[in-house]
Design a protein around this motif. Structure first.
Motif, PDB file in Angstrom:
ATOM      1  N   GLU A  20     -12.647 -30.462  -9.226  1.00  0.00           N
ATOM      2  CA  GLU A  20     -11.915 -29.586 -10.134  1.00  0.00           C
ATOM      3  C   GLU A  20     -11.679 -28.238  -9.453  1.00  0.00           C
ATOM      4  O   GLU A  20     -12.559 -27.709  -8.778  1.00  0.00           O
ATOM      5  N   ALA A  21     -10.485 -27.712  -9.668  1.00  0.00           N
ATOM      6  CA  ALA A  21     -10.107 -26.423  -9.097  1.00  0.00           C
ATOM      7  C   ALA A  21     -10.107 -25.345 -10.171  1.00  0.00           C
ATOM      8  O   ALA A  21     -10.172 -25.630 -11.367  1.00  0.00           O
ATOM      9  N   THR A  22      -9.990 -24.117  -9.728  1.00  0.00           N
ATOM     10  CA  THR A  22      -9.993 -22.982 -10.647  1.00  0.00           C
ATOM     11  C   THR A  22      -8.770 -22.950 -11.549  1.00  0.00           C
ATOM     12  O   THR A  22      -8.761 -22.232 -12.541  1.00  0.00           O
ATOM     13  N   ASP A  23      -7.738 -23.727 -11.211  1.00  0.00           N
ATOM     14  CA  ASP A  23      -6.562 -23.811 -12.083  1.00  0.00           C
ATOM     15  C   ASP A  23      -6.720 -24.884 -13.154  1.00  0.00           C
ATOM     16  O   ASP A  23      -5.788 -25.151 -13.909  1.00  0.00           O
ATOM     17  N   GLY A  24      -7.903 -25.527 -13.215  1.00  0.00           N
ATOM     18  CA  GLY A  24      -8.180 -26.539 -14.221  1.00  0.00           C
ATOM     19  C   GLY A  24      -7.741 -27.942 -13.836  1.00  0.00           C
ATOM     20  O   GLY A  24      -8.050 -28.900 -14.529  1.00  0.00           O
ATOM     21  N   LYS A  25      -7.019 -28.081 -12.730  1.00  0.00           N
ATOM     22  CA  LYS A  25      -6.587 -29.396 -12.258  1.00  0.00           C
ATOM     23  C   LYS A  25      -7.643 -29.983 -11.325  1.00  0.00           C
ATOM     24  O   LYS A  25      -8.464 -29.257 -10.764  1.00  0.00           O
ATOM     25  N   THR A  26      -7.576 -31.287 -11.147  1.00  0.00           N
ATOM     26  CA  THR A  26      -8.454 -31.975 -10.209  1.00  0.00           C
ATOM     27  C   THR A  26      -7.641 -32.363  -8.984  1.00  0.00           C
ATOM     28  O   THR A  26      -6.517 -32.860  -9.114  1.00  0.00           O
ATOM     29  N   TYR A  27      -8.203 -32.106  -7.808  1.00  0.00           N
ATOM     30  CA  TYR A  27      -7.506 -32.371  -6.549  1.00  0.00           C
ATOM     31  C   TYR A  27      -8.331 -33.317  -5.680  1.00  0.00           C
ATOM     32  O   TYR A  27      -9.547 -33.175  -5.580  1.00  0.00           O
ATOM     33  N   ALA A  28      -7.629 -34.230  -5.032  1.00  0.00           N
ATOM     34  CA  ALA A  28      -8.213 -35.089  -4.016  1.00  0.00           C
ATOM     35  C   ALA A  28      -7.710 -34.607  -2.658  1.00  0.00           C
ATOM     36  O   ALA A  28      -6.780 -33.791  -2.578  1.00  0.00           O
TER      37      ALA A  28
END
Length: 184
Positions: A20-28
């Protein structure tokens, strides 16, 4: 206490992650990887070494991203022992420094362990095939700026990797605060 990144085994594949990133999205890894290469850097909010380089790092990340090199920062520190590195404070830090890249939260510390991260900042530069080519520093600055005209080591290395697939042989280790590991 300052720590120095360890000598890396070049051509090691990048470890996969989903954070999870600080923008609320999850990144691979696939989401942050660039067409010509990728930088994964381990940082935190409280480290004086990170604070000293953060604006130069953001500037250099913008340059690299404009040249099709992906960029992501990961915080793996134990926020229970170091509250300044909490997810909420990561959000504030990313906003304060206008991060153009995802700032990812590695709460379990499994990603830091998979990469062999040692300190903050700790830079890992990968080629287009996601093989490790650079394990060095941003530049010669530590807790103070580099001298005028100093090489932009990360930018120059990633440009060489993007163009030729080969990084400079002379890679100077990053120095910073040790990763704050959770008690086992």
């Amino acid at each position: 206490m300052a720590a120095t990144s360890t000598q890396a085994v070049l051509d090691t594949p990048a470890a996969e992650f989903r954070l999870e990133a600080t923008d609320g999205k999850t990144y691979a890894l696939d989401d942050v990887a660039g067409e010509k290469g990728t930088v994964v850097v381990f940082i935190c909010n409280h480290c004086p070494y990170v604070k000293a380089v953060i604006d130069r790092m953001v500037s250099d990340a913008r340059v690299l991203m404009s040249e099709s090199v992906g960029f992501a920062a990961i915080c793996s520190n134990d926020a229970a022992s170091y509250p300044e590195d909490s997810y909420e404070n990561m959000k504030r830090f990313a906003k304060a420094h206008d991060f153009p890249f995802p700032y990812l939260h590695d709460e379990t510390q499994t990603v830091a362990r998979a990469y062999g991260a040692v300190c903050t900042p700790d830079f890992f530069g990968y080629d287009a095939d996601r093989k490790l080519k650079y394990r060095g520093r941003l530049d010669e600055g530590r807790t103070s700026p580099p001298h005028a005209g100093a090489p932009r080591e990360l930018v120059e290395a990633m440009r060489a990797i993007a163009l030729t697939g080969v990084a400079p042989a002379d890679q100077k280790a990053s120095i910073g605060c040790s990763i704050k590991w959770k008690d086992e």
